[in-house]
Design a protein around this motif. Structure first.
Motif, PDB file in Angstrom:
ATOM      1  N   SER A  89       0.858  -1.197   0.000  1.00 38.59           N
ATOM      2  CA  SER A  89       0.000   0.000   0.000  1.00 38.59           C
ATOM      3  C   SER A  89       0.883   1.231   0.000  1.00 38.59           C
ATOM      4  O   SER A  89       0.754   2.105   0.861  1.00 38.59           O
ATOM      5  CB  SER A  89      -0.908  -0.007   1.236  1.00 38.59           C
ATOM      6  OG  SER A  89      -1.606  -1.227   1.370  1.00 38.59           O
ATOM      7  N   ALA A  90       1.773   1.325  -0.975  1.00 37.40           N
ATOM      8  CA  ALA A  90       2.852   2.314  -0.928  1.00 37.40           C
ATOM      9  C   ALA A  90       2.359   3.733  -0.694  1.00 37.40           C
ATOM     10  O   ALA A  90       2.842   4.416   0.214  1.00 37.40           O
ATOM     11  CB  ALA A  90       3.675   2.241  -2.215  1.00 37.40           C
ATOM     12  N   GLN A  91       1.391   4.202  -1.483  1.00 33.31           N
ATOM     13  CA  GLN A  91       0.982   5.589  -1.346  1.00 33.31           C
ATOM     14  C   GLN A  91       0.297   5.853  -0.013  1.00 33.31           C
ATOM     15  O   GLN A  91       0.562   6.855   0.650  1.00 33.31           O
ATOM     16  CB  GLN A  91       0.059   5.996  -2.498  1.00 33.31           C
ATOM     17  CG  GLN A  91      -0.136   7.510  -2.593  1.00 33.31           C
ATOM     18  CD  GLN A  91       1.178   8.255  -2.726  1.00 33.31           C
ATOM     19  OE1 GLN A  91       1.972   8.006  -3.646  1.00 33.31           O
ATOM     20  NE2 GLN A  91       1.455   9.163  -1.793  1.00 33.31           N
ATOM     21  N   ASP A  92      -0.602   4.956   0.397  1.00 34.57           N
ATOM     22  CA  ASP A  92      -1.257   5.115   1.695  1.00 34.57           C
ATOM     23  C   ASP A  92      -0.239   5.073   2.828  1.00 34.57           C
ATOM     24  O   ASP A  92      -0.329   5.851   3.793  1.00 34.57           O
ATOM     25  CB  ASP A  92      -2.304   4.011   1.906  1.00 34.57           C
ATOM     26  CG  ASP A  92      -3.508   4.177   0.992  1.00 34.57           C
ATOM     27  OD1 ASP A  92      -3.920   5.315   0.751  1.00 34.57           O
ATOM     28  OD2 ASP A  92      -4.027   3.143   0.527  1.00 34.57           O
ATOM     29  N   LEU A  94       3.038   5.789   2.663  1.00 29.61           N
ATOM     30  CA  LEU A  94       3.859   7.000   2.634  1.00 29.61           C
ATOM     31  C   LEU A  94       3.089   8.199   3.182  1.00 29.61           C
ATOM     32  O   LEU A  94       3.652   9.028   3.907  1.00 29.61           O
ATOM     33  CB  LEU A  94       4.329   7.275   1.207  1.00 29.61           C
ATOM     34  CG  LEU A  94       5.401   6.325   0.658  1.00 29.61           C
ATOM     35  CD1 LEU A  94       5.575   6.530  -0.837  1.00 29.61           C
ATOM     36  CD2 LEU A  94       6.725   6.500   1.373  1.00 29.61           C
ATOM     37  N   ASP A  95       1.803   8.292   2.846  1.00 31.48           N
ATOM     38  CA  ASP A  95       0.989   9.397   3.358  1.00 31.48           C
ATOM     39  C   ASP A  95       0.885   9.343   4.878  1.00 31.48           C
ATOM     40  O   ASP A  95       0.921  10.378   5.550  1.00 31.48           O
ATOM     41  CB  ASP A  95      -0.412   9.352   2.748  1.00 31.48           C
ATOM     42  CG  ASP A  95      -0.414   9.749   1.278  1.00 31.48           C
ATOM     43  OD1 ASP A  95       0.584  10.322   0.813  1.00 31.48           O
ATOM     44  OD2 ASP A  95      -1.421   9.456   0.589  1.00 31.48           O
ATOM     45  N   ARG A  98       4.439  10.172   6.382  1.00 33.54           N
ATOM     46  CA  ARG A  98       4.899  11.550   6.131  1.00 33.54           C
ATOM     47  C   ARG A  98       4.574  12.493   7.290  1.00 33.54           C
ATOM     48  O   ARG A  98       5.326  13.433   7.567  1.00 33.54           O
ATOM     49  CB  ARG A  98       4.259  12.063   4.840  1.00 33.54           C
ATOM     50  CG  ARG A  98       4.789  13.425   4.385  1.00 33.54           C
ATOM     51  CD  ARG A  98       4.169  13.850   3.067  1.00 33.54           C
ATOM     52  NE  ARG A  98       4.726  13.093   1.949  1.00 33.54           N
ATOM     53  CZ  ARG A  98       4.063  12.169   1.255  1.00 33.54           C
ATOM     54  NH1 ARG A  98       2.809  11.880   1.559  1.00 33.54           N
ATOM     55  NH2 ARG A  98       4.633  11.531   0.261  1.00 33.54           N
ATOM     56  N   THR A 139      10.533  10.407   2.144  1.00 31.57           N
ATOM     57  CA  THR A 139       9.580  11.518   2.013  1.00 31.57           C
ATOM     58  C   THR A 139      10.222  12.850   2.386  1.00 31.57           C
ATOM     59  O   THR A 139       9.720  13.909   2.006  1.00 31.57           O
ATOM     60  CB  THR A 139       8.336  11.303   2.892  1.00 31.57           C
ATOM     61  OG1 THR A 139       8.711  11.296   4.275  1.00 31.57           O
ATOM     62  CG2 THR A 139       7.626  10.009   2.536  1.00 31.57           C
ATOM     63  N   ALA A 166       8.062   0.503  -4.887  1.00 28.38           N
ATOM     64  CA  ALA A 166       7.101   1.607  -4.969  1.00 28.38           C
ATOM     65  C   ALA A 166       7.259   2.570  -3.800  1.00 28.38           C
ATOM     66  O   ALA A 166       6.901   3.745  -3.901  1.00 28.38           O
ATOM     67  CB  ALA A 166       5.681   1.069  -5.025  1.00 28.38           C
TER      68      ALA A 166
END
Length: 295
Positions: A89-92, A94-95, A98, A139, A166
């Motif tokens: 779940s790379a984007q979730d 990272l969010d 961050r 990030t 990712a």
């Protein structure tokens, strides 16, 4: 590879891929809870992980109350399941990472190394989510590479590497294949994430959790060779779904054995503080277990 083994690997990979696709439909926090439940209630008992957790706990904490043993047998696989789906779940992921601050006595030393281009060995263990620090630094614009051990199942390894890529690159496979690229990256002032707490048959006989554990000296040896900082780092899971991103003070340069023992001691402190977040399924103490059986 024998045909039957290839077929087993392929079927296993298809099942894993299907489960991951279904989980990715869910919102991030629910996805993590469901992944933890599936790993704890289905995969771990069927895969023999429950028994391995009990064996390791009996070796290290023979007087641990059975109620606590039962709790850890459930919670340890839950953390593994959550960490696994987080990697997919790379984007979730990272969010979520961050927004978390870096804490600990080594934050400024890490920032200084980033400013001056000094190489850094970021050393962690299989506790919490071991990729959280790598994600957090990426990030923030830090040059962070990762050293990973290729999976035995080549089908699974393909999408596993794609998933962790990712989150960020570069990535270097353990062994001769990735060694030259890894060294070039480190010498250029990169930061290299390393997971230390796996059994290494040719490792040094150091101690971990009060027992002899063969441990690779390579992180310390690379640091000495290329004048790199050695920084223990951890991404510890919180109950609210976030992470405590811990950057401990750099390990002073000395002998590879003394530096690596200090890393083992650092991880031991985190394991004792967060028993349910360390991967008790590892066969970390093969030598200690064999010696115990001979008595």
């Amino acid at each position: 590879m024998p045909y039957l083994q290839t077929l087993i690997y392929w079927i296993t990979d298809r099942l894993i891929r299907g489960a991951i696709r279904l989980l990715l439909v869910l919102p991030f926090d629910r996805r993590r809870r469901v992944a933890g439940w599936l790993m704890s209630r289905i995969v771990s008992p069927l895969g023999g992980y429950d028994d391995r957790i009990r064996e390791n706990l009996a070796l290290i904490f023979p007087d641990l109350p059975q109620a606590e043993v039962r709790r850890l047998v459930r919670r340890v696989p839950e953390n593994l399941g959550q960490s696994t789906i987080e990697l997919y779940s790379a984007q979730d992921f990272l969010d979520r990472i961050r927004a978390e601050p870096l804490t600990g006595a080594g934050v400024e030393a890490l920032a200084e190394a980033h400013r001056t281009g000094r190489p850094v060995m970021l050393v962690t263990g299989h506790i919490g989510n071991y990729d959280a620090i790598r994600a957090a630094l990426i990030t923030r614009g830090y040059r962070v590479g990762g050293l990973y051990r290729p999976m035995g199942n080549p089908f699974f390894n393909t999408h596993y590497v794609a998933a962790i890529s990712a989150i960020g690159k570069p990535l270097f496979p353990r062994g001769r294949k990735g060694l030259s690229d890894m060294v070039r990256f480190l010498r250029s002032g990169g930061m290299l994430g390393v997971v230390l707490d796996q059994y290494m048959g040719d490792g040094a006989p150091l101690t971990f959790m009060g027992r002899e554990a063969l441990t690779a000296l390579s992180s310390a040896e690379l640091a000495l060779r290329y004048d790199a900082l050695v920084v223990p780092t951890y991404g510890i899971r919180r109950e609210d779904g976030g992470f405590d991103l811990i950057v401990e003070a750099p390990i002073p340069h000395g002998t590879p054995e003394a530096m690596t023992q200090a890393l083992n001691d650092s991880l031991e402190g985190q394991v004792r503080a967060h028993m349910d977040q360390w991967l008790w399924t590892h066969r970390r103490w093969k030598v200690s277990r064999r010696k115990g059986l001979k008595r």
